[in-house]
Design a protein around this motif. Structure first.
Motif, PDB file in Angstrom:
ATOM      1  N   ARG A  51     -15.231   2.493  39.833  1.00 51.69           N
ATOM      2  CA  ARG A  51     -16.318   3.486  40.358  1.00 51.69           C
ATOM      3  C   ARG A  51     -17.361   2.960  40.126  1.00 51.69           C
ATOM      4  O   ARG A  51     -18.293   2.499  40.693  1.00 51.69           O
ATOM      5  N   ALA A  52     -17.037   1.846  38.747  1.00 47.76           N
ATOM      6  CA  ALA A  52     -18.566   1.318  38.063  1.00 47.76           C
ATOM      7  C   ALA A  52     -18.654   0.199  39.073  1.00 47.76           C
ATOM      8  O   ALA A  52     -19.737  -0.138  39.458  1.00 47.76           O
ATOM      9  N   LYS A  53     -17.696  -1.168  40.023  1.00 45.46           N
ATOM     10  CA  LYS A  53     -18.453  -1.827  40.686  1.00 45.46           C
ATOM     11  C   LYS A  53     -18.617  -1.081  41.778  1.00 45.46           C
ATOM     12  O   LYS A  53     -19.883  -1.844  42.843  1.00 45.46           O
ATOM     13  N   ILE A  54     -17.830  -0.041  42.815  1.00 43.67           N
ATOM     14  CA  ILE A  54     -18.248   0.503  43.788  1.00 43.67           C
ATOM     15  C   ILE A  54     -19.956   0.782  43.798  1.00 43.67           C
ATOM     16  O   ILE A  54     -20.305   0.604  44.094  1.00 43.67           O
ATOM     17  N   GLU A  55     -20.103   1.897  42.535  1.00 48.40           N
ATOM     18  CA  GLU A  55     -21.769   1.647  41.982  1.00 48.40           C
ATOM     19  C   GLU A  55     -23.010   0.813  42.234  1.00 48.40           C
ATOM     20  O   GLU A  55     -23.847   0.623  42.799  1.00 48.40           O
ATOM     21  N   ALA A  56     -21.972  -0.317  41.267  1.00 49.06           N
ATOM     22  CA  ALA A  56     -23.051  -1.584  41.722  1.00 49.06           C
ATOM     23  C   ALA A  56     -23.404  -2.133  43.007  1.00 49.06           C
ATOM     24  O   ALA A  56     -24.127  -2.327  43.085  1.00 49.06           O
ATOM     25  N   ASP A  57     -22.410  -2.501  43.081  1.00 46.73           N
ATOM     26  CA  ASP A  57     -22.142  -3.244  44.754  1.00 46.73           C
ATOM     27  C   ASP A  57     -23.453  -1.961  45.983  1.00 46.73           C
ATOM     28  O   ASP A  57     -24.540  -2.636  46.199  1.00 46.73           O
ATOM     29  N   ASN A  58     -23.309  -0.956  45.607  1.00 44.77           N
ATOM     30  CA  ASN A  58     -24.124  -0.400  46.178  1.00 44.77           C
ATOM     31  C   ASN A  58     -25.966   0.143  46.038  1.00 44.77           C
ATOM     32  O   ASN A  58     -26.725  -0.507  46.904  1.00 44.77           O
ATOM     33  N   ARG A  61     -27.140  -3.217  47.206  1.00 43.62           N
ATOM     34  CA  ARG A  61     -26.930  -2.995  48.739  1.00 43.62           C
ATOM     35  C   ARG A  61     -28.504  -2.350  49.078  1.00 43.62           C
ATOM     36  O   ARG A  61     -29.577  -2.685  50.336  1.00 43.62           O
ATOM     37  N   ARG A  62     -28.680  -1.170  47.810  1.00 40.66           N
ATOM     38  CA  ARG A  62     -29.477  -0.595  48.364  1.00 40.66           C
ATOM     39  C   ARG A  62     -31.283  -1.634  47.952  1.00 40.66           C
ATOM     40  O   ARG A  62     -31.941  -1.302  48.466  1.00 40.66           O
ATOM     41  N   SER A  63     -31.338  -2.194  46.663  1.00 40.69           N
ATOM     42  CA  SER A  63     -31.793  -2.801  46.580  1.00 40.69           C
ATOM     43  C   SER A  63     -32.378  -3.812  47.730  1.00 40.69           C
ATOM     44  O   SER A  63     -33.481  -4.224  47.934  1.00 40.69           O
ATOM     45  N   ASP A  64     -31.532  -4.422  48.545  1.00 37.99           N
ATOM     46  CA  ASP A  64     -31.531  -5.293  50.214  1.00 37.99           C
ATOM     47  C   ASP A  64     -32.080  -3.926  51.245  1.00 37.99           C
ATOM     48  O   ASP A  64     -32.880  -5.403  51.511  1.00 37.99           O
ATOM     49  N   ALA A  65     -31.797  -3.625  50.777  1.00 32.97           N
ATOM     50  CA  ALA A  65     -32.443  -2.427  52.138  1.00 32.97           C
ATOM     51  C   ALA A  65     -33.887  -2.342  51.642  1.00 32.97           C
ATOM     52  O   ALA A  65     -35.118  -2.054  52.781  1.00 32.97           O
ATOM     53  N   LEU A 132     -31.356   2.133  56.820  1.00 34.66           N
ATOM     54  CA  LEU A 132     -31.098   0.349  56.792  1.00 34.66           C
ATOM     55  C   LEU A 132     -29.808   0.878  55.457  1.00 34.66           C
ATOM     56  O   LEU A 132     -29.130  -0.380  55.106  1.00 34.66           O
ATOM     57  N   HIS A 133     -29.881   1.506  54.569  1.00 31.33           N
ATOM     58  CA  HIS A 133     -28.588   1.856  53.966  1.00 31.33           C
ATOM     59  C   HIS A 133     -28.781   3.820  53.465  1.00 31.33           C
ATOM     60  O   HIS A 133     -29.670   3.983  54.411  1.00 31.33           O
ATOM     61  N   PRO A 134     -27.637   3.829  53.250  1.00 36.29           N
ATOM     62  CA  PRO A 134     -27.170   5.272  53.550  1.00 36.29           C
ATOM     63  C   PRO A 134     -28.602   5.899  52.531  1.00 36.29           C
ATOM     64  O   PRO A 134     -28.772   7.040  52.850  1.00 36.29           O
ATOM     65  N   GLU A 135     -29.329   5.319  51.508  1.00 34.52           N
ATOM     66  CA  GLU A 135     -30.044   6.003  50.847  1.00 34.52           C
ATOM     67  C   GLU A 135     -31.328   5.506  51.389  1.00 34.52           C
ATOM     68  O   GLU A 135     -32.473   6.100  51.070  1.00 34.52           O
ATOM     69  N   VAL A 136     -31.619   4.751  52.303  1.00 30.04           N
ATOM     70  CA  VAL A 136     -32.752   3.804  52.520  1.00 30.04           C
ATOM     71  C   VAL A 136     -33.353   4.193  54.233  1.00 30.04           C
ATOM     72  O   VAL A 136     -32.379   3.657  55.030  1.00 30.04           O
TER      73      VAL A 136
END
Length: 206
Positions: A51-58, A61-65, A132-136
């Motif tokens: 979970r921690a790695k999945i959330e960190a990767d997300n 990606r959100r920051s890049d988006a 650009l991302h699921p949240e962006v």
């Protein structure tokens, strides 16, 4: 089918949520695109362990988006297409056309990122979402016109089809009455038939 979401999915939930979806949606979209895992005991343990790695990767990606989103501020593309006199396109504008236009404008975007509910089939100005991302997500203005001149008119807020209709109507009025003022409304008088008695009297007087 119950699945564990690996990223936010609109109208379903956020990372880690266990949701029930249709089998076809899971098999054809969520699972092959690695947006979710089947919600069985083994996968629950795998998810919690990572979970921690999945959330960190997300988050990365959100920051890049979010950075990419800034390059889309005020973004618009113009597509010149042929159409009928009613504004219906000979063909349509699809996701592929929008991707090509956006890439030509300097944006890096994939087909899966352009959200278009149905192909565009008439001239006009549309707003299309680019995910650009699921949240962006960012809006892009799509100007579909028959010529660069009409595109400029539409961009400035002119309804080209309405303006054309008014022009045609004005031309009809001038043809109907050459002495009519430009932009005047044609007046047509309707004379009702006289009652039979009155008509007979007029005829006898004549």
């Amino acid at each position: 089918m119950d699945v564990i979401l690996l990223e936010r999915v609109e109208k379903l939930g956020a990372i880690g949520d266990v949701v029930k979806v249709k089998d076809g949606f899971a098999r054809n979209f969520l699972l092959p695109n690695k947006k979710a895992l089947r919600a069985n005991e083994a996968n629950r343990k795998v998810f919690e362990a990572n979970r921690a790695k999945i959330e960190a990767d997300n988050a990365s990606r959100r920051s890049d988006a979010e950075k990419d989103a800034k390059t889309y501020e005020g973004a618009s593309v113009t597509l010149i297409r042929q159409s009928s006199n009613t504004g219906q396109l000979y063909g349509s504008v699809a996701v592929r056309d929008l991707v090509e236009a956006l890439e030509a404008a300097g944006h890096k975007v994939g087909k899966s990122q352009v959200v278009l509910a149905k192909p565009i089939k008439a001239i006009g100005v549309y707003e299309v979402k680019v995910q650009l991302h699921p949240e962006v997500a960012v809006p892009v203005k799509v100007n579909v016109a028959r010529s660069p001149e009409e595109a400029e008119m539409q961009a400035s807020g002119v309804d080209v089809m309405a303006a054309m209709f008014e022009k045609d109507e004005a031309g009809f009025i001038e043809d109907f009455d050459p002495n009519a003022e430009p932009g005047a409304t044609a007046e047509v008088k309707v004379v009702a038939d006289a009652p039979e008695g009155e008509a007979d009297e007029e005829n006898s007087e004549a």
